[in-house]
Design a protein around this motif. Sequence first.
Motif, PDB file in Angstrom:
ATOM      1  N   TYR A   1       0.954  -1.149   0.081  1.00 37.78           N
ATOM      2  CA  TYR A   1       0.019   0.074  -0.064  1.00 37.78           C
ATOM      3  C   TYR A   1       0.889   1.321  -0.119  1.00 37.78           C
TER       4      TYR A   1
ATOM      5  N   ARG B   1      -1.405  -2.390  -3.207  1.00 36.20           N
ATOM      6  CA  ARG B   1      -1.413  -1.456  -4.379  1.00 36.20           C
ATOM      7  C   ARG B   1      -2.808  -1.403  -4.942  1.00 36.20           C
TER       8      ARG B   1
ATOM      9  N   ASN C   1      -4.390   1.175  -2.730  1.00 36.22           N
ATOM     10  CA  ASN C   1      -3.738   2.543  -3.060  1.00 36.22           C
ATOM     11  C   ASN C   1      -4.117   3.339  -4.480  1.00 36.22           C
ATOM     12  N   ASN C   2      -4.203   2.464  -5.493  1.00 36.48           N
ATOM     13  CA  ASN C   2      -4.737   3.015  -6.771  1.00 36.48           C
ATOM     14  C   ASN C   2      -6.113   3.551  -6.422  1.00 36.48           C
TER      15      ASN C   2
END
Length: 279
Positions: free
Chosen positions: A214, A227, A230-231
């Motif tokens: 993250y 990830r 996070n996006n």
Amino acid sequence: MRMSRKILEKDIFVVVGAGCFLCFIIMAIIIPFMGLSPPMDSSKEVLLSPSKEHILGTNDIGQDIFSRLLYGLRASIFTSVFVGMIATFIATILGTTAALIGGIFDRLILRLCDIFLALPEFIICLLVASYIRPSGITLILMISLLNWQGPLKVIRSQVMICKENLSVYAARTFGGNTIYLLKRHILPEIFPMIMATFIRNARIAVFMEVSLSYLGLVDPKAISLGRIMNNAMAFTYLDVWKWWLLPVGVVLSLFLLTLSYIGYYLKNKRNVCLEERKS
């Protein structure tokens, strides 16, 4: 009837947890053979809503969210399993041998354990990951080498109790060596504790892997749940977060809940064994 209900109440956690965990493992193995869209392939169809072609829609660069979700879950499952096995193996071998051999070797292992316990493991992971951007194997080894010391002391203390049993004393009197004692007497006795240690290490591995990904501190080419989250956080002002962010949270929570169910059962099993030994 009441007795069977009691047994069911005690075992329902391990039944549900083990069943779900087995489903997760099978899914992690068969994901590459499910014919999903390649998780790294992008297209011009960005931020699409869920459809037959894309079950959870697409992200900001046209990648299939469902495919990335499953591959990210697969990475978390493999990380948790391998970290659990490696860290538990280290704790079990060092803890049992230290208790059985004793003397200088036991004191040396305990001092080494105290040194590792003094280190803030997550901060160490952050510092190391920020420099080397670890790949999957490197991340597994790094987390494993920082999560064996706590369980080691628990296993060692349990072996110290077990080796005072009459059966172990008799086997040692008749010439049983350390390997024989471990194989026939010690390891079967502490097996529930070893499994509880495995579950504990697996849960920690999931938290660390998702947290580091993250924060963007893992291999940029790796697909991970952290990830993906996070996006997705950059698009919470659009409706896309409903099928981009929420499924990741649900799947991650379900996997951690599965591990918690198994850990809860093993903890109760260990407590029952200790009470029976005392009585």
